[in-house]
Design a protein around this motif. Structure first.
Motif, PDB file in Angstrom:
ATOM      1  N   ALA A 134       0.796  -1.086   0.053  1.00 56.70           N
ATOM      2  CA  ALA A 134       0.059   0.140  -0.041  1.00 56.70           C
ATOM      3  C   ALA A 134       0.871   1.279   0.077  1.00 56.70           C
ATOM      4  O   ALA A 134       1.976   1.167   0.555  1.00 56.70           O
ATOM      5  CB  ALA A 134      -1.036   0.066   1.433  1.00 56.70           C
TER       6      ALA A 134
ATOM      7  N   GLU B 268      -0.706  -9.704   0.694  1.00 55.85           N
ATOM      8  CA  GLU B 268      -1.639  -8.491   0.630  1.00 55.85           C
ATOM      9  C   GLU B 268      -2.511  -8.663   1.939  1.00 55.85           C
ATOM     10  O   GLU B 268      -2.869  -7.741   2.305  1.00 55.85           O
ATOM     11  CB  GLU B 268      -2.701  -8.831  -0.623  1.00 55.85           C
ATOM     12  CG  GLU B 268      -1.788  -8.231  -1.970  1.00 55.85           C
ATOM     13  CD  GLU B 268      -2.613  -8.566  -2.944  1.00 55.85           C
ATOM     14  OE1 GLU B 268      -3.699  -9.348  -3.006  1.00 55.85           O
ATOM     15  OE2 GLU B 268      -2.014  -8.278  -4.204  1.00 55.85           O
ATOM     16  N   ARG B 269      -2.813  -9.718   2.467  1.00 53.58           N
ATOM     17  CA  ARG B 269      -3.553 -10.076   3.791  1.00 53.58           C
ATOM     18  C   ARG B 269      -2.876  -9.363   4.774  1.00 53.58           C
ATOM     19  O   ARG B 269      -3.294  -8.395   5.710  1.00 53.58           O
ATOM     20  CB  ARG B 269      -4.059 -11.561   3.890  1.00 53.58           C
ATOM     21  CG  ARG B 269      -5.113 -11.718   4.928  1.00 53.58           C
ATOM     22  CD  ARG B 269      -5.353 -13.039   5.232  1.00 53.58           C
ATOM     23  NE  ARG B 269      -5.798 -13.615   3.798  1.00 53.58           N
ATOM     24  CZ  ARG B 269      -5.214 -15.035   3.549  1.00 53.58           C
ATOM     25  NH1 ARG B 269      -4.559 -15.560   4.249  1.00 53.58           N
ATOM     26  NH2 ARG B 269      -5.559 -15.466   2.262  1.00 53.58           N
TER      27      ARG B 269
ATOM     28  N   GLU C 255      -0.478  -6.950   4.455  1.00 52.13           N
ATOM     29  CA  GLU C 255      -0.506  -5.670   4.381  1.00 52.13           C
ATOM     30  C   GLU C 255      -1.614  -5.038   4.924  1.00 52.13           C
ATOM     31  O   GLU C 255      -1.661  -3.879   5.435  1.00 52.13           O
ATOM     32  CB  GLU C 255      -0.074  -5.269   3.085  1.00 52.13           C
ATOM     33  CG  GLU C 255       1.140  -5.725   2.309  1.00 52.13           C
ATOM     34  CD  GLU C 255       1.353  -5.668   1.029  1.00 52.13           C
ATOM     35  OE1 GLU C 255       0.472  -5.062   0.250  1.00 52.13           O
ATOM     36  OE2 GLU C 255       2.418  -6.015   0.640  1.00 52.13           O
ATOM     37  N   LYS C 256      -2.994  -5.461   4.560  1.00 50.31           N
ATOM     38  CA  LYS C 256      -4.261  -5.095   5.033  1.00 50.31           C
ATOM     39  C   LYS C 256      -4.164  -5.004   6.452  1.00 50.31           C
ATOM     40  O   LYS C 256      -4.924  -4.075   7.023  1.00 50.31           O
ATOM     41  CB  LYS C 256      -5.447  -5.778   4.342  1.00 50.31           C
ATOM     42  CG  LYS C 256      -5.391  -5.756   2.793  1.00 50.31           C
ATOM     43  CD  LYS C 256      -6.517  -6.420   2.291  1.00 50.31           C
ATOM     44  CE  LYS C 256      -6.910  -6.221   0.790  1.00 50.31           C
ATOM     45  NZ  LYS C 256      -7.974  -7.157   0.112  1.00 50.31           N
TER      46      LYS C 256
ATOM     47  N   GLU D  60      -2.035  -2.150   7.660  1.00 46.40           N
ATOM     48  CA  GLU D  60      -2.786  -1.051   7.409  1.00 46.40           C
ATOM     49  C   GLU D  60      -3.987  -0.635   8.118  1.00 46.40           C
ATOM     50  O   GLU D  60      -4.140   0.674   8.476  1.00 46.40           O
ATOM     51  CB  GLU D  60      -3.178  -0.779   5.855  1.00 46.40           C
ATOM     52  CG  GLU D  60      -3.698   0.395   5.073  1.00 46.40           C
ATOM     53  CD  GLU D  60      -3.839   0.209   3.786  1.00 46.40           C
ATOM     54  OE1 GLU D  60      -4.289   1.319   3.163  1.00 46.40           O
ATOM     55  OE2 GLU D  60      -4.158  -0.854   3.314  1.00 46.40           O
ATOM     56  N   ARG D  61      -4.733  -1.643   8.467  1.00 46.45           N
ATOM     57  CA  ARG D  61      -5.933  -1.260   9.432  1.00 46.45           C
ATOM     58  C   ARG D  61      -5.277  -0.893  10.672  1.00 46.45           C
ATOM     59  O   ARG D  61      -6.207  -0.103  11.586  1.00 46.45           O
ATOM     60  CB  ARG D  61      -6.803  -2.704   9.490  1.00 46.45           C
ATOM     61  CG  ARG D  61      -7.730  -2.676   8.663  1.00 46.45           C
ATOM     62  CD  ARG D  61      -8.735  -3.962   8.697  1.00 46.45           C
ATOM     63  NE  ARG D  61      -8.203  -4.920   7.805  1.00 46.45           N
ATOM     64  CZ  ARG D  61      -8.054  -6.260   8.042  1.00 46.45           C
ATOM     65  NH1 ARG D  61      -8.443  -6.664   9.220  1.00 46.45           N
ATOM     66  NH2 ARG D  61      -7.745  -7.031   7.133  1.00 46.45           N
TER      67      ARG D  61
END
Length: 59
Positions: free
Chosen positions: A2, A45-46, A48-49, A52-53
């Motif tokens: 991200a 990606e999971r 990273e999410k 990010e959250r």
């Protein structure tokens, strides 16, 4: 990755998992261009999410 997240925003475990997934992608990539890497990309990606959250929630 991200745009608004840095590597320092990941926990130690997340950093290790990203490094291992990247290494696995490299090993698979050596097998040839037709090898499917989508499962490993999805896992990265999971992670990273999740980071990010956590950053967005201020933790």
């Amino acid at each position: 990755m991200a745009d608004d997240i840095k590597f320092s925003d990941f926990t130690g475990v997340e950093k290790a998992r990203i490094v291992l997934l990247t290494a696995r992608m490299g090993w698979r990539g050596m097998a040839g261009p037709e090898v499917d890497l989508s499962d490993l990309k999805r896992k990265a990606e999971r992670i990273e999410k999740t980071a990010e959250r956590r950053k967005k929630n201020g933790k």
